[in-house]
Design a protein around this motif. Structure first.
Motif, PDB file in Angstrom:
ATOM      1  N   SER A 170      44.589 -23.673 -27.423  1.00  0.00           N
ATOM      2  CA  SER A 170      43.733 -23.103 -26.378  1.00  0.00           C
ATOM      3  C   SER A 170      43.156 -24.220 -25.527  1.00  0.00           C
ATOM      4  O   SER A 170      42.567 -25.169 -26.054  1.00  0.00           O
ATOM      5  CB  SER A 170      42.592 -22.284 -27.008  1.00  0.00           C
ATOM      6  N   VAL A 171      43.352 -24.110 -24.209  1.00  0.00           N
ATOM      7  CA  VAL A 171      42.824 -25.105 -23.276  1.00  0.00           C
ATOM      8  C   VAL A 171      41.536 -24.560 -22.674  1.00  0.00           C
ATOM      9  O   VAL A 171      41.389 -23.354 -22.440  1.00  0.00           O
ATOM     10  CB  VAL A 171      43.860 -25.438 -22.187  1.00  0.00           C
ATOM     11  N   GLY A 172      40.566 -25.460 -22.435  1.00  0.00           N
ATOM     12  CA  GLY A 172      39.269 -25.029 -21.931  1.00  0.00           C
ATOM     13  C   GLY A 172      39.346 -24.422 -20.543  1.00  0.00           C
ATOM     14  O   GLY A 172      38.773 -23.357 -20.289  1.00  0.00           O
ATOM     15  N   ASP A 173      40.033 -25.065 -19.611  1.00  0.00           N
ATOM     16  CA  ASP A 173      40.147 -24.599 -18.227  1.00  0.00           C
ATOM     17  C   ASP A 173      41.626 -24.432 -17.901  1.00  0.00           C
ATOM     18  O   ASP A 173      42.328 -25.422 -17.646  1.00  0.00           O
ATOM     19  CB  ASP A 173      39.488 -25.595 -17.274  1.00  0.00           C
ATOM     20  N   GLN A 201      39.478 -32.691 -15.824  1.00  0.00           N
ATOM     21  CA  GLN A 201      39.147 -32.942 -17.220  1.00  0.00           C
ATOM     22  C   GLN A 201      38.917 -31.616 -17.920  1.00  0.00           C
ATOM     23  O   GLN A 201      38.374 -30.673 -17.335  1.00  0.00           O
ATOM     24  CB  GLN A 201      37.899 -33.829 -17.360  1.00  0.00           C
ATOM     25  N   SER A 202      39.351 -31.547 -19.165  1.00  0.00           N
ATOM     26  CA  SER A 202      39.119 -30.367 -19.987  1.00  0.00           C
ATOM     27  C   SER A 202      39.411 -30.762 -21.430  1.00  0.00           C
ATOM     28  O   SER A 202      39.612 -31.959 -21.725  1.00  0.00           O
ATOM     29  CB  SER A 202      40.005 -29.195 -19.538  1.00  0.00           C
ATOM     30  N   GLN A 218      40.739 -34.297 -26.083  1.00  0.00           N
ATOM     31  CA  GLN A 218      40.217 -34.423 -24.724  1.00  0.00           C
ATOM     32  C   GLN A 218      41.372 -34.683 -23.758  1.00  0.00           C
ATOM     33  O   GLN A 218      42.201 -35.569 -23.994  1.00  0.00           O
ATOM     34  CB  GLN A 218      39.199 -35.563 -24.646  1.00  0.00           C
ATOM     35  N   LEU A 219      41.441 -33.905 -22.671  1.00  0.00           N
ATOM     36  CA  LEU A 219      42.484 -34.053 -21.655  1.00  0.00           C
ATOM     37  C   LEU A 219      41.866 -34.636 -20.390  1.00  0.00           C
ATOM     38  O   LEU A 219      40.876 -34.114 -19.873  1.00  0.00           O
ATOM     39  CB  LEU A 219      43.141 -32.703 -21.346  1.00  0.00           C
TER      40      LEU A 219
END
Length: 349
Positions: A170-173, A201-202, A218-219
């Motif tokens: 699951s990616v934040g944004d 950033q996400s 962290q991406l």
């Protein structure tokens, strides 16, 4: 569609005072004089019929007594701009085909170079393979530097290098980064992460099979600049401390030396420290892709085969079945591949 050649454009000229208007007759049929032109201010239009006369062209008035020529203006349906000073056919050809073949090729080449320059990144990218060790108990969050418009594969393995299936990712944004499976299988150790926007950033949360604690990542869009290139990850291997469910017991113990482990991980993916000396390998098992180096007085081997002898000092294994070994210096090793034992020779240079 027909082509019509029109008369040359009309040229308007006003006779200057004291100068006869060419092609004009004075009253009574006599030739116009400077006095006549000065008194009536005549305006002459070449190619346009004058009162009581025929069209007078510049060429005709330059030759006394020349008769008007047929300009073809009676042909119906046509309007083509001609090029002055050229014969009729060459004039039409130049008007319809103004560029020559070499000029067209050069023009297309300049267009191509301009398009290429517009599509090139401002800073060239240097894609790297990154191996990250993760301990779920510490809560450490690793950072992956990516490039906008590029994709990066992310593979999860256990301590022994065996694949660890990913249940969810699951990616934040989702508007900044995109996550998708690389295979149609329900559970796979590899996913693909794409960077959709620059300077984004996400974070990414991974849940692994049999592991209750999610793995955070962290991406970051954009990486450090090195030698004029932006260093970003194209391939990432997450080595999670532990053993994947259903994995076979390890046949060896990984090196306890952290420095040796990092170098072995580099050897797994075909890169070695600059101090390593490349050695020549002969009689290796087919399709084993065996390579050897000399580093710190020890023999380093990367191979798809299994090392049987001599005994090794440290070893690591990747998710795709590659082995990396550190062992005492030797001129020959015994490798096993596809059920066959093969003696492989190691040479200097």
């Amino acid at each position: 569609m027909g082509i019509i050649i029109t008369n040359p454009p009309a040229i308007t000229q006003r006779a200057a005072p004291g100068m006869a208007a060419p092609g004009m007759a004075a009253p009574g049929g006599r030739a116009a004089t400077a006095t006549d032109a000065a008194t009536d201010g005549t305006v002459v239009q070449y190619g346009v019929p004058q009162q009581g006369g025929s069209p007078v062209t510049a060429q005709q008035q330059a030759v006394p007594g020349a008769k008007p020529q047929d300009t073809g203006a009676a042909t119906p349906g046509v309007s083509v701009q001609t090029v002055p000073g050229l014969p009729p056919f060459k004039s039409i050809e130049k008007a319809l085909l103004p560029l020559e073949g070499k000029q067209i090729v050069n023009f297309r080449g300049k267009v191509r170079k301009t398009q290429d320059a517009g599509n090139q990144p401002v800073i060239p990218k240097e894609g790297t393979t990154q191996v990250i060790d993760i301990d779920p108990d510490t809560g450490h969050t690793p950072t992956i530097h990516m490039a906008a418009g590029y994709a990066c594969s992310l593979t999860v393995v256990d301590s022994m290098g065996q694949p660890w299936p990913i249940n969810t990712a699951s990616v934040g944004d989702g508007g900044r980064f995109k996550v998708q499976s690389i295979t149609t299988a329900k559970q796979s150790p590899t996913i693909v992460v794409s960077d959709l926007l620059p300077h984004a950033q996400s974070n990414l949360l991974l849940t692994l099979e049999g592991l209750n604690t999610p793995i955070p990542v962290q991406l970051v869009s954009g990486g450090p600049i090195k030698d004029g290139h932006e260093v970003v990850a194209y391939r990432v291997i997450l080595r999670v401390r532990g053993m994947a469910p259903g994995a076979l017991p390890p046949s060896f113990t990984a090196s306890p030396n952290a420095g040796t482990t990092r170098a072995l991980l580099q050897a797994l993916y075909g890169t070695m420290p600059s101090a390593a000396k490349t050695l020549r390998v002969s009689h290796a098992p087919a399709y084993s892709h065996t390579r050897a180096w000399l580093l710190n007085g020890d023999l380093w081997i990367r191979t798809h085969a299994t090392l049987l002898a001599p005994s090794w000092i440290a070893a690591e294994q990747s998710a795709n079945g590659v082995h990396a070994y550190v062992l005492p210096t030797s001129h020959a090793v015994l490798l096993r591949s596809n059920g066959t034992n093969v003696t492989t020779e190691i040479h200097n240079g």
